[in-house]
Design an enzyme around this catalytic site. Structure first.
Site, mmCIF file in Angstrom:
data_model
loop_
_atom_site.group_PDB
_atom_site.id
_atom_site.type_symbol
_atom_site.label_atom_id
_atom_site.label_comp_id
_atom_site.label_asym_id
_atom_site.label_seq_id
_atom_site.Cartn_x
_atom_site.Cartn_y
_atom_site.Cartn_z
ATOM 1 N N ARG A 79 -4.834 0.411 5.421
ATOM 2 C CA ARG A 79 -3.848 0.823 6.058
ATOM 3 C C ARG A 79 -2.933 1.792 5.088
ATOM 4 N NH1 ARG A 79 -1.234 -5.024 7.384
ATOM 5 N NH2 ARG A 79 -2.059 -5.616 5.499
ATOM 6 N N GLY A 111 3.675 -5.682 -4.063
ATOM 7 C CA GLY A 111 2.083 -5.557 -4.245
ATOM 8 C C GLY A 111 1.448 -4.253 -4.557
ATOM 9 N N ASP A 112 0.360 -4.062 -5.007
ATOM 10 C CA ASP A 112 -0.276 -2.509 -5.196
ATOM 11 C C ASP A 112 0.541 -1.724 -6.261
ATOM 12 O OD1 ASP A 112 -2.055 -3.321 -3.226
ATOM 13 O OD2 ASP A 112 -0.458 -2.683 -1.765
ATOM 14 N N THR A 167 -3.597 -9.520 6.029
ATOM 15 C CA THR A 167 -4.891 -8.860 5.797
ATOM 16 C C THR A 167 -5.701 -9.722 6.813
ATOM 17 O OG1 THR A 167 -5.162 -10.264 4.008
ATOM 18 C CG2 THR A 167 -3.952 -8.313 3.512
ATOM 19 N N GLN A 226 -0.790 -9.692 -5.388
ATOM 20 C CA GLN A 226 0.442 -9.611 -4.716
ATOM 21 C C GLN A 226 1.719 -9.214 -5.605
ATOM 22 O OE1 GLN A 226 -1.390 -12.614 -3.559
ATOM 23 N NE2 GLN A 226 -2.495 -11.079 -2.505
ATOM 24 N N LYS A 270 2.587 4.907 -12.188
ATOM 25 C CA LYS A 270 2.807 6.120 -11.428
ATOM 26 C C LYS A 270 4.060 7.219 -11.464
ATOM 27 C CE LYS A 270 -0.315 4.994 -7.781
ATOM 28 N NZ LYS A 270 -0.564 5.038 -6.593
ATOM 29 N N ARG A 275 -2.353 -31.109 3.260
ATOM 30 C CA ARG A 275 -3.473 -32.054 2.897
ATOM 31 C C ARG A 275 -4.724 -32.263 3.548
ATOM 32 N NH1 ARG A 275 1.737 -35.669 1.732
ATOM 33 N NH2 ARG A 275 1.965 -34.920 3.908
ATOM 34 N N ARG A 316 0.403 2.980 3.262
ATOM 35 C CA ARG A 316 1.534 1.970 2.648
ATOM 36 C C ARG A 316 2.727 2.782 2.865
ATOM 37 N NH1 ARG A 316 -1.766 1.498 -3.060
ATOM 38 N NH2 ARG A 316 -3.314 -0.087 -2.467
ATOM 39 N N GLY A 349 -6.076 -6.402 -3.229
ATOM 40 C CA GLY A 349 -7.066 -5.306 -3.349
ATOM 41 C C GLY A 349 -6.632 -4.726 -4.760
ATOM 42 N N HIS A 350 -7.618 -4.719 -5.647
ATOM 43 C CA HIS A 350 -7.048 -4.096 -7.237
ATOM 44 C C HIS A 350 -7.990 -2.960 -7.497
ATOM 45 C CE1 HIS A 350 -5.460 -8.369 -7.792
ATOM 46 N NE2 HIS A 350 -4.564 -7.542 -6.982
ATOM 47 N N VAL A 391 0.559 7.034 -16.689
ATOM 48 C CA VAL A 391 0.746 8.286 -16.309
ATOM 49 C C VAL A 391 -0.570 8.653 -15.411
ATOM 50 C CG1 VAL A 391 2.384 8.844 -17.925
ATOM 51 C CG2 VAL A 391 0.009 9.110 -18.364
ATOM 52 N N GLY A 446 -0.279 -1.538 -9.179
ATOM 53 C CA GLY A 446 -1.130 -1.103 -10.302
ATOM 54 C C GLY A 446 -1.461 -1.939 -11.502
ATOM 55 N N LYS A 447 -1.435 -3.649 -11.013
ATOM 56 C CA LYS A 447 -1.455 -4.851 -11.912
ATOM 57 C C LYS A 447 -2.914 -4.617 -12.424
ATOM 58 C CE LYS A 447 -1.042 -7.148 -8.220
ATOM 59 N NZ LYS A 447 -0.459 -6.469 -7.091
HETATM 60 P P1 GDP Z 1 -2.891 -3.625 -7.508
HETATM 61 O O1 GDP Z 1 -3.009 -4.200 -6.168
HETATM 62 O O2 GDP Z 1 -1.360 -3.995 -8.045
HETATM 63 O O3 GDP Z 1 -3.961 -3.960 -8.620
HETATM 64 O O4 GDP Z 1 -2.819 -2.018 -7.257
HETATM 65 P P2 GDP Z 1 -3.875 -1.332 -6.309
HETATM 66 O O5 GDP Z 1 -4.927 -1.087 -7.180
HETATM 67 O O6 GDP Z 1 -3.895 -1.754 -5.079
HETATM 68 O O7 GDP Z 1 -3.101 0.048 -6.171
HETATM 69 C C1 GDP Z 1 -2.446 0.884 -7.342
HETATM 70 C C2 GDP Z 1 -3.366 2.397 -7.089
HETATM 71 O O8 GDP Z 1 -2.674 3.277 -8.222
HETATM 72 C C3 GDP Z 1 -4.920 2.232 -7.593
HETATM 73 O O9 GDP Z 1 -5.463 3.197 -6.695
HETATM 74 C C4 GDP Z 1 -4.871 2.700 -9.004
HETATM 75 O O10 GDP Z 1 -5.896 3.378 -9.538
HETATM 76 C C5 GDP Z 1 -3.708 3.623 -8.858
HETATM 77 N N1 GDP Z 1 -2.802 3.836 -10.143
HETATM 78 C C6 GDP Z 1 -2.575 2.726 -11.204
HETATM 79 N N2 GDP Z 1 -1.805 3.234 -12.191
HETATM 80 C C7 GDP Z 1 -1.697 4.605 -11.841
HETATM 81 C C8 GDP Z 1 -1.002 5.525 -12.347
HETATM 82 O O11 GDP Z 1 -0.150 5.432 -13.624
HETATM 83 N N3 GDP Z 1 -0.689 6.786 -11.611
HETATM 84 C C9 GDP Z 1 -1.454 7.030 -10.756
HETATM 85 N N4 GDP Z 1 -1.404 8.214 -10.195
HETATM 86 N N5 GDP Z 1 -2.354 6.320 -10.259
HETATM 87 C C10 GDP Z 1 -2.424 4.835 -10.849
HETATM 88 P P1 IMO Z 2 -2.456 -6.775 -4.273
HETATM 89 O O1 IMO Z 2 -2.842 -7.980 -5.012
HETATM 90 C C1 IMO Z 2 0.284 -5.618 -0.897
HETATM 91 C C2 IMO Z 2 0.836 -8.477 2.393
HETATM 92 C C3 IMO Z 2 0.190 -8.289 3.700
HETATM 93 C C4 IMO Z 2 1.084 -8.766 4.570
HETATM 94 C C5 IMO Z 2 1.688 -10.032 3.860
HETATM 95 C C6 IMO Z 2 0.726 -11.420 4.249
HETATM 96 O O2 IMO Z 2 -3.430 -5.884 -3.933
HETATM 97 O O3 IMO Z 2 -1.030 -6.328 -4.726
HETATM 98 P P2 IMO Z 2 -1.604 -12.175 3.944
HETATM 99 O O4 IMO Z 2 -3.176 -11.621 4.150
HETATM 100 O O5 IMO Z 2 -1.600 -12.454 2.358
HETATM 101 O O6 IMO Z 2 -1.329 -13.374 4.572
HETATM 102 O O7 IMO Z 2 -0.481 -10.933 4.143
HETATM 103 O O8 IMO Z 2 1.185 -9.677 2.472
HETATM 104 N N1 IMO Z 2 -0.202 -8.403 1.348
HETATM 105 C C7 IMO Z 2 -0.499 -7.404 0.199
HETATM 106 N N2 IMO Z 2 0.342 -6.434 0.163
HETATM 107 N N3 IMO Z 2 -0.966 -6.019 -1.785
HETATM 108 C C8 IMO Z 2 -1.468 -7.343 -1.664
HETATM 109 O O9 IMO Z 2 -2.215 -7.511 -2.838
HETATM 110 C C9 IMO Z 2 -1.352 -7.995 -0.693
HETATM 111 N N4 IMO Z 2 -1.697 -9.138 -0.363
HETATM 112 C C10 IMO Z 2 -0.940 -9.441 0.935
HETATM 113 O O10 IMO Z 2 0.069 -6.639 3.813
HETATM 114 O O11 IMO Z 2 2.330 -8.043 4.736
HETATM 115 MG MG MG Z 3 -3.561 -3.988 -4.274
#
Ligand code: GDP
Ligand code: IMO
Ligand code: MG
Length: 433
Positions: free
Chosen positions: A309, A20-21, A136, A230, A337, A150, A311, A48-49, A422, A23-24
């Protein structure tokens, strides 16, 4: 032509390929520019996006980031779980930012997270001790548990009192028994749940789409983008179980959670960071608990959008990424990144795991995660590029060491890196030709 659709138009799935996280949202936002319909297919407000566009930062949890473009349709599919109050808050924040939400639609088959789901999630996490997942606490696991058992409520149920009453007569006695006897929590009266459901019906009324079959049929000939939340390593079937979420973020999840089957998917883009992060508990073989991990966290601003939190950070892991390519069905990678490494002398990539007990080397991902404590990463080391790449927009202009690094990742994963990000801004993106 398939379904009258020009096969040169590709419907893409954006999948997180690590924990997860990755940069989707940034990648979804860019690809949404050319899409007509954007569908979120699983997960809930555990996501969290972040999108940075036009000098503004937008945070999303449930709503596809495609909503930033006026006139696009954004659909929350049957595979999603929705916490009504959270949804309402997110919509209101977007409206306050001047975003037009009239294109937002919700499947009546999406599941509702009820207050008892969040209570149970909180309770389980606070009492689990060593078995804690680090969720979360948004009620995700308990909502999906009820769906599979169900005994869940769907958005559509809110608009038919006869159905709702019939369902509650079955669900509530069961729920109350477990709430009281297993968790020591307060039971709910039917009147209380009915009052909540009336409130929820109002919240979802402008968005619920009972004509979703017509909607999806009408978009069949257009461009569709499927947005995953995720990541593959958090997938309930393929991730680091039990340290996972409760849905299917893999590419295949788009075929079950969106309302379209697999025949509508042409490409699956796996989003990966140039390193790896994880929030919550669970194995993480390349985790760095030293100053290098701290440096990545600081430069990469690695703190959760949903929970704040810090990471956990570590080197790029080609073992989990090869696994992700396989089970996630990835056809290419969007690498984000890379700029975080601009000041690094050396960058490591894990190519295999070694068992410290017998020296056995694993190049394929070992799925018994309780044994990961015995594994150590086998690294290869790459020279850093020691320059600012955040303003580069053409692949050829990237420093040689950076290109070498990216090309080595392609070699290790067996799929092309089609996008290099980048920086967080929409503009800070390189498309490979
Ligand atoms: P997601 O959950 O996969 O959508 O990712 P998040 O938004 O939770 O976390 C990605 C973080 O990295 C965000 O704060 C973005 O603004 C940032 N981000 C995405 N792509 C890049 C990149 O190429 N470089 C840097 N420095 N930050 C980036
Ligand atoms: P995005 O879409 C990172 C993690 C939680 C925990 C596990 C289970 O922003 O990438 P849950 O609340 O889903 O039952 O938690 O999954 N988790 C994530 N970690 N990015 C996320 O979403 C996440 N959504 C859940 O931290 O380890
Ligand atoms: Mg996220």
């Amino acid at each position: 032509m398939i379904y009258g659709r020009d096969i040169n138009m590709t419907n893409k799935v954006v999948v997180g390929s690590q924990w997860g996280d990755e940069g989707k949202a940034k990648i979804t936002d860019i690809l949404a520019h050319d899409a007509d319909l954007i569908i979120r297919y699983q997960g809930g407000c555990n996501a969290g996006h972040t999108v940075v566009a036009d000098n503004k930062t937008y945070k999303f949890h449930l709503i596809p980031s495609g909503i930033l473009y006026k006139g696009k349709t954004c659909f929350l599919g049957a595979g999603t779980v929705i916490l009504p109050e959270f949804f309402e808050q997110e919509v209101n924040e977007l409206i306050a930012h001047g975003i037009d939400v009239s294109g937002l639609k919700i499947s009546p088959l999406a599941s509702i997270t009820m207050p008892y789901h969040t209570e149970v999630d909180g309770y389980s996490e606070s009492t689990a001790g060593k078995g804690k997942i680090g969720t979360t606490k948004k009620g995700i696991g308990p909502t999906y548990t009820d769906k599979a058992a169900r005994i869940g409520l769907k958005i559509g149920d809110l608009y038919n009192l006869e159905t709702l009453n019939e369902k509650l007569d079955i669900i509530l006695p069961l729920k109350n028994k477990t709430l009281e006897k297993v968790y020591g929590l307060q039971p709910y009266t039917k009147d209380c749940i009915l009052a909540l459901c009336e409130k929820y019906a109002q919240i979802f009324k402008p968005y619920v789409c009972f004509e979703w079959q017509e909607l999806l049929e009408n978009f069949r000939k257009k461009q569709i983008l499927f947005e995953g939340a995720q990541g593959v390593m958090l997938d309930v079937d393929y991730g680091t179980y039990p340290f996972v979420t409760s849905s299917n973020p893999i590419g295949g999840g788009a075929a079950t959670g969106s309302g379209y089957g697999p025949t509508m998917i042409d490409e699956v883009i796996g989003v990966a960071k140039a390193y790896v992060t994880r929030v919550g508990e669970g194995p993480f073989v390349t985790e760095l608990t030293d100053e290098t991990g701290e440096k990545i966290r600081e430069i990469g601003h690695e703190f959760g959008v949903t929970t704040g939190r810090p990471r956990r950070c570590g080197w790029f892991d080609a073992v989990i990424m090869r696994y992700s390519v396989l089970v996630g069905g990835l056809t290419s990678i969007a690498l984000t990144k890379a700029d975080v490494f601009d000041s690094f002398d050396e960058i490591k990539v894990c190519t295999a795991y070694k068992d410290t007990r017998d020296g056995k080397v694993y190049t394929h991902y070992p799925t018994d995660v309780f044994m990961h404590k015995y594994l150590e990463p086998v690294y290869e080391t790459h020279k850093g590029w020691k320059s600012d790449i955040s303003k580069i927009r053409e692949y050829e202009n990237l420093p040689e060491n950076c290109r070498k690094y990216l090309e080595r990742l392609e070699e290790l994963l067996g799929v092309p890196v089609s996008i290099v990000s980048v920086g967080p801004d929409r503009e800070q993106t390189i498309f490979r030709k």
